[in-house]
Enzyme design. Structure first.
Site, PDB file in Angstrom:
ATOM      1  N   ASN A  35      52.416  46.907  51.737  1.00 53.35           N
ATOM      2  CA  ASN A  35      52.542  47.368  50.351  1.00 53.35           C
ATOM      3  C   ASN A  35      52.143  48.842  50.235  1.00 53.35           C
ATOM      4  O   ASN A  35      51.582  49.269  49.237  1.00 53.35           O
ATOM      5  CB  ASN A  35      51.674  46.501  49.424  1.00 53.35           C
ATOM      6  CG  ASN A  35      51.959  46.786  47.967  1.00 53.35           C
ATOM      7  OD1 ASN A  35      53.068  47.194  47.610  1.00 53.35           O
ATOM      8  ND2 ASN A  35      50.964  46.607  47.113  1.00 53.35           N
ATOM      9  N   PHE A  80      39.665  47.692  51.914  1.00 42.21           N
ATOM     10  CA  PHE A  80      40.567  47.669  50.753  1.00 42.21           C
ATOM     11  C   PHE A  80      41.706  46.668  50.928  1.00 42.21           C
ATOM     12  O   PHE A  80      42.286  46.226  49.942  1.00 42.21           O
ATOM     13  CB  PHE A  80      41.229  49.040  50.546  1.00 42.21           C
ATOM     14  CG  PHE A  80      40.285  50.139  50.169  1.00 42.21           C
ATOM     15  CD1 PHE A  80      39.794  50.232  48.883  1.00 42.21           C
ATOM     16  CD2 PHE A  80      39.896  51.097  51.098  1.00 42.21           C
ATOM     17  CE1 PHE A  80      38.940  51.253  48.520  1.00 42.21           C
ATOM     18  CE2 PHE A  80      39.045  52.130  50.744  1.00 42.21           C
ATOM     19  CZ  PHE A  80      38.565  52.203  49.461  1.00 42.21           C
ATOM     20  N   SER A 124      36.215  43.611  41.811  1.00 40.51           N
ATOM     21  CA  SER A 124      36.930  43.968  40.583  1.00 40.51           C
ATOM     22  C   SER A 124      36.153  43.488  39.363  1.00 40.51           C
ATOM     23  O   SER A 124      35.481  42.443  39.398  1.00 40.51           O
ATOM     24  CB  SER A 124      38.296  43.279  40.614  1.00 40.51           C
ATOM     25  OG  SER A 124      38.900  43.316  39.353  1.00 40.51           O
ATOM     26  N   TYR A 149      44.359  35.864  42.236  1.00 40.14           N
ATOM     27  CA  TYR A 149      43.899  37.169  42.746  1.00 40.14           C
ATOM     28  C   TYR A 149      42.413  37.377  42.389  1.00 40.14           C
ATOM     29  O   TYR A 149      41.591  37.713  43.239  1.00 40.14           O
ATOM     30  CB  TYR A 149      44.752  38.297  42.148  1.00 40.14           C
ATOM     31  CG  TYR A 149      44.074  39.628  42.214  1.00 40.14           C
ATOM     32  CD1 TYR A 149      44.032  40.346  43.408  1.00 40.14           C
ATOM     33  CD2 TYR A 149      43.415  40.167  41.099  1.00 40.14           C
ATOM     34  CE1 TYR A 149      43.364  41.562  43.477  1.00 40.14           C
ATOM     35  CE2 TYR A 149      42.753  41.370  41.157  1.00 40.14           C
ATOM     36  CZ  TYR A 149      42.733  42.063  42.343  1.00 40.14           C
ATOM     37  OH  TYR A 149      42.053  43.254  42.415  1.00 40.14           O
ATOM     38  N   LYS A 153      38.642  37.646  44.704  1.00 37.52           N
ATOM     39  CA  LYS A 153      37.562  38.644  44.607  1.00 37.52           C
ATOM     40  C   LYS A 153      36.216  37.945  44.372  1.00 37.52           C
ATOM     41  O   LYS A 153      35.203  38.284  44.967  1.00 37.52           O
ATOM     42  CB  LYS A 153      37.855  39.641  43.477  1.00 37.52           C
ATOM     43  CG  LYS A 153      39.061  40.520  43.741  1.00 37.52           C
ATOM     44  CD  LYS A 153      38.869  41.355  44.998  1.00 37.52           C
ATOM     45  CE  LYS A 153      40.080  42.158  45.377  1.00 37.52           C
ATOM     46  NZ  LYS A 153      39.985  42.789  46.707  1.00 37.52           N
ATOM     47  N   ASN A 179      39.198  50.127  35.809  1.00 38.10           N
ATOM     48  CA  ASN A 179      40.653  50.378  35.908  1.00 38.10           C
ATOM     49  C   ASN A 179      40.934  51.731  36.558  1.00 38.10           C
ATOM     50  O   ASN A 179      40.862  52.759  35.876  1.00 38.10           O
ATOM     51  CB  ASN A 179      41.275  50.308  34.514  1.00 38.10           C
ATOM     52  CG  ASN A 179      41.317  48.885  33.984  1.00 38.10           C
ATOM     53  OD1 ASN A 179      40.286  48.225  33.859  1.00 38.10           O
ATOM     54  ND2 ASN A 179      42.502  48.398  33.693  1.00 38.10           N
ATOM     55  N   ASN A 198      52.773  46.654  36.946  1.00 35.80           N
ATOM     56  CA  ASN A 198      51.982  45.751  36.110  1.00 35.80           C
ATOM     57  C   ASN A 198      50.997  46.544  35.266  1.00 35.80           C
ATOM     58  O   ASN A 198      50.617  46.119  34.188  1.00 35.80           O
ATOM     59  CB  ASN A 198      51.145  44.798  36.985  1.00 35.80           C
ATOM     60  CG  ASN A 198      52.015  43.783  37.671  1.00 35.80           C
ATOM     61  OD1 ASN A 198      52.877  43.188  37.044  1.00 35.80           O
ATOM     62  ND2 ASN A 198      51.806  43.599  38.966  1.00 35.80           N
ATOM     63  N   ASN A 199      50.555  47.664  35.808  1.00 34.49           N
ATOM     64  CA  ASN A 199      49.426  48.370  35.197  1.00 34.49           C
ATOM     65  C   ASN A 199      49.895  49.439  34.208  1.00 34.49           C
ATOM     66  O   ASN A 199      50.997  49.975  34.315  1.00 34.49           O
ATOM     67  CB  ASN A 199      48.539  48.989  36.282  1.00 34.49           C
ATOM     68  CG  ASN A 199      47.913  47.918  37.157  1.00 34.49           C
ATOM     69  OD1 ASN A 199      48.165  47.862  38.358  1.00 34.49           O
ATOM     70  ND2 ASN A 199      47.137  47.037  36.563  1.00 34.49           N
ATOM     71  N   ASP A 298      45.032  38.409  29.531  1.00 33.36           N
ATOM     72  CA  ASP A 298      44.312  39.656  29.249  1.00 33.36           C
ATOM     73  C   ASP A 298      43.053  39.384  28.440  1.00 33.36           C
ATOM     74  O   ASP A 298      43.064  38.550  27.532  1.00 33.36           O
ATOM     75  CB  ASP A 298      45.193  40.612  28.425  1.00 33.36           C
ATOM     76  CG  ASP A 298      46.077  41.484  29.299  1.00 33.36           C
ATOM     77  OD1 ASP A 298      45.894  41.491  30.532  1.00 33.36           O
ATOM     78  OD2 ASP A 298      46.957  42.165  28.736  1.00 33.36           O
TER      79      ASP A 298
HETATM   80  N1  UFG Z   1      49.142  47.052  29.105  1.00 34.14           N
HETATM   81  C1  UFG Z   1      50.141  47.238  28.168  1.00 34.14           C
HETATM   82  N2  UFG Z   1      51.405  47.409  28.641  1.00 34.14           N
HETATM   83  C2  UFG Z   1      51.717  47.423  29.964  1.00 34.14           C
HETATM   84  C3  UFG Z   1      50.667  47.237  30.905  1.00 34.14           C
HETATM   85  C4  UFG Z   1      49.392  47.053  30.439  1.00 34.14           C
HETATM   86  O1  UFG Z   1      49.908  47.235  26.955  1.00 34.14           O
HETATM   87  O2  UFG Z   1      52.894  47.576  30.308  1.00 34.14           O
HETATM   88  C5  UFG Z   1      47.763  46.872  28.611  1.00 34.14           C
HETATM   89  C6  UFG Z   1      47.163  45.539  29.044  1.00 34.14           C
HETATM   90  O3  UFG Z   1      47.518  44.533  28.150  1.00 34.14           O
HETATM   91  C7  UFG Z   1      45.678  45.882  29.052  1.00 34.14           C
HETATM   92  C8  UFG Z   1      45.642  47.364  29.434  1.00 34.14           C
HETATM   93  O4  UFG Z   1      46.948  47.861  29.176  1.00 34.14           O
HETATM   94  O5  UFG Z   1      45.158  45.753  27.764  1.00 34.14           O
HETATM   95  C9  UFG Z   1      45.324  47.576  30.902  1.00 34.14           C
HETATM   96  O6  UFG Z   1      46.217  46.769  31.673  1.00 34.14           O
HETATM   97  P1  UFG Z   1      46.356  46.951  33.253  1.00 34.14           P
HETATM   98  O7  UFG Z   1      47.368  45.968  33.720  1.00 34.14           O
HETATM   99  O8  UFG Z   1      46.562  48.389  33.589  1.00 34.14           O
HETATM  100  O9  UFG Z   1      44.912  46.599  33.751  1.00 34.14           O
HETATM  101  P2  UFG Z   1      44.107  45.221  33.645  1.00 34.14           P
HETATM  102  O10 UFG Z   1      42.828  45.543  32.953  1.00 34.14           O
HETATM  103  O11 UFG Z   1      44.900  44.100  33.153  1.00 34.14           O
HETATM  104  O12 UFG Z   1      43.956  44.986  35.195  1.00 34.14           O
HETATM  105  C10 UFG Z   1      42.767  44.969  35.842  1.00 34.14           C
HETATM  106  C11 UFG Z   1      42.956  45.549  37.245  1.00 34.14           C
HETATM  107  C12 UFG Z   1      43.851  44.662  38.055  1.00 34.14           C
HETATM  108  C13 UFG Z   1      43.357  43.249  38.003  1.00 34.14           C
HETATM  109  C14 UFG Z   1      43.245  42.769  36.592  1.00 34.14           C
HETATM  110  C15 UFG Z   1      42.715  41.368  36.598  1.00 34.14           C
HETATM  111  O13 UFG Z   1      43.511  46.855  37.178  1.00 34.14           O
HETATM  112  O14 UFG Z   1      43.844  45.096  39.396  1.00 34.14           O
HETATM  113  O15 UFG Z   1      42.383  43.626  35.872  1.00 34.14           O
HETATM  114  O16 UFG Z   1      42.841  40.752  35.416  1.00 34.14           O
HETATM  115  F1  UFG Z   1      44.213  42.446  38.634  1.00 34.14           F
END
Ligand code: UFG
Length: 342
Positions: A35, A80, A124, A149, A153, A179, A198-199, A298
């Site tokens: 990846n 990592f 995490s 996932y 952790k 984050n 995803n992020n 979330d």
């Molecule tokens: N969000 C959006 N739109 C998007 C993507 C995210 O509104 O397209 C929002 C999410 O709902 C959240 C915030 O942006 O409120 C942050 O979302 P991320 O996906 O960037 O980060 P997370 O806090 O969900 O993710 C973190 C870590 C991941 C881990 C996850 C576990 O970055 O590695 O928590 O729940 F997997």
């Protein structure tokens, strides 16, 4: 001093390689490139002015890992390498348990055999779920994981705690990342999500770059000042430097059985709307977004209590959200379409 950096071609790993070299260490990357991309090694070479040793190996491959330990005689490991896609982990739990926990156990066995005590583990903030009190402290009770996932952790941390408690000669710190966002200020290395990100921040930068039509803001009906969810966004170079500081701390400690979990965040929460506005200010771009329903799994709000990192490691995040978003945008703008994995 050689330090093995498993997953060293990945997002956080590659930035940590830079921080290690800047601090006088010799990082040795172990990555299976499942990846990550080799172009990261070119970026590292440009930033550092020299190449970094890199072995292409899977951390589950005990024979390959033994061979690397034999050759490099590392003083420790920053681990990592792991799968990290939350959705995929729910569809393929065994793949995640096998890879993320199997590689950790393999690594620990080899470290024990070779008398290599120092380990930094990528954990995490997901281990906290939705904490009752904010900012969240390290002794806040771990919640049942929201994803496979996340469970890898949580279980990974338990394995490490048990190994240290058994009196084995290990010194281990789990860094609980909040984050991570941003990129190296050179724009030569950064985050390379595969497919639809995803992020939040890579989705924002790809939307602003015209690679995605629109950002969906997942939920504006949370119990927060503007209704959108709150997280603790930390610049990846601050996070990288936390690894170096944590490693220096371990190497200097005489104890032979040590286990600590430490939050790595800024201590400040930012809502999704605040991130969007800050990105618009940093990039000069107007972002196309719409409000959509909450994303399952979330949490509403989570940000770090950073007192332990400051007290015990002497580390504090130095860079602002604005700086992180400026650097993320510079990286996105410099990325060639054929390298972007979109
Ligand atoms: N969000 C959006 N739109 C998007 C993507 C995210 O509104 O397209 C929002 C999410 O709902 C959240 C915030 O942006 O409120 C942050 O979302 P991320 O996906 O960037 O980060 P997370 O806090 O969900 O993710 C973190 C870590 C991941 C881990 C996850 C576990 O970055 O590695 O928590 O729940 F997997």
């Amino acid at each position: 001093m050689n330090i093995l950096v498993t997953g060293g071609a990945g997002f956080i790993g590659s930035h940590t390689v830079v921080a290690l070299v800047e601090a006088g260490f010799t990082p040795v990357i172990v990555d299976d490139f499942s990846n990550s991309e080799r172009l990261v090694l070119d970026g590292l070479e440009k930033i550092l002015g020299r190449s970094v040793s890199c072995y292409e190996a899977d951390c589950n491959d005990a024979a390959a890992m033994r061979d690397i330990f034999e050759r490099e005689k590392p003083a420790g490991v920053i681990h990592f390498a792991a799968f990290k896609a939350v959705g995929e982990s729910m569809a393929e739990p065994l793949k995640y348990y096998r890879n993320n926990l199997g590689s950790l156990i393999t690594l620990l066995e080899i470290m024990q055999e070779t008398g290599t005590p120092n380990l930094i583990f990528s954990s995490s903030a997901t281990v906290y779920g939705q904490p009752e009190h904010l900012p969240v402290k390290e002794d806040s009770p771990a919640q049942p994981a929201m994803s496979v996932y996340g469970n890898t952790k949580r279980i990974g941390e338990e394995i490490l705690r048990d190994v240290a408690a058994a009196g084995k000669p290990f010194k281990i710190i789990s860094l609980r990342y909040f984050n991570p966002i941003g990129a190296h200020p050179s724009g030569l290395i950064g985050e390379l999500p595969r497919g639809v990100p995803n992020n939040l921040v890579p989705f924002i930068t790809q939307t602003a770059a015209g690679l995605r039509p629109q950002l969906s803001v997942f939920g504006d009906d949370y119990d927060t000042p503007d209704g959108t969810a709150i997280r603790d966004y930390i610049h990846v170079m601050d996070l990288a430097e936390a690894h170096v500081t944590a490693f220096q701390h371990l190497a200097a400690r005489p104890e032979t059985a040590l286990y600590e979990a430490v939050n790595v965040g800024t201590g400040e929460g930012a809502s999704v709307m605040q991130v969007i506005r800050s990105f618009e200010a940093a990039s000069g771009q107007k972002l196309n977004f719409h409000i959509s329903p909450r994303r399952p799994g979330d949490v509403e709000a989570v940000y770090a209590d950073v007192g332990k990192a400051a007290r015990e490691l002497g580390w504090t995040a130095r860079r602002s959200l604005h700086e992180a978003l400026t650097d993320a945008w510079r990286w996105q703008c410099g990325l060639r379409k054929e390298d972007a994995r979109i």
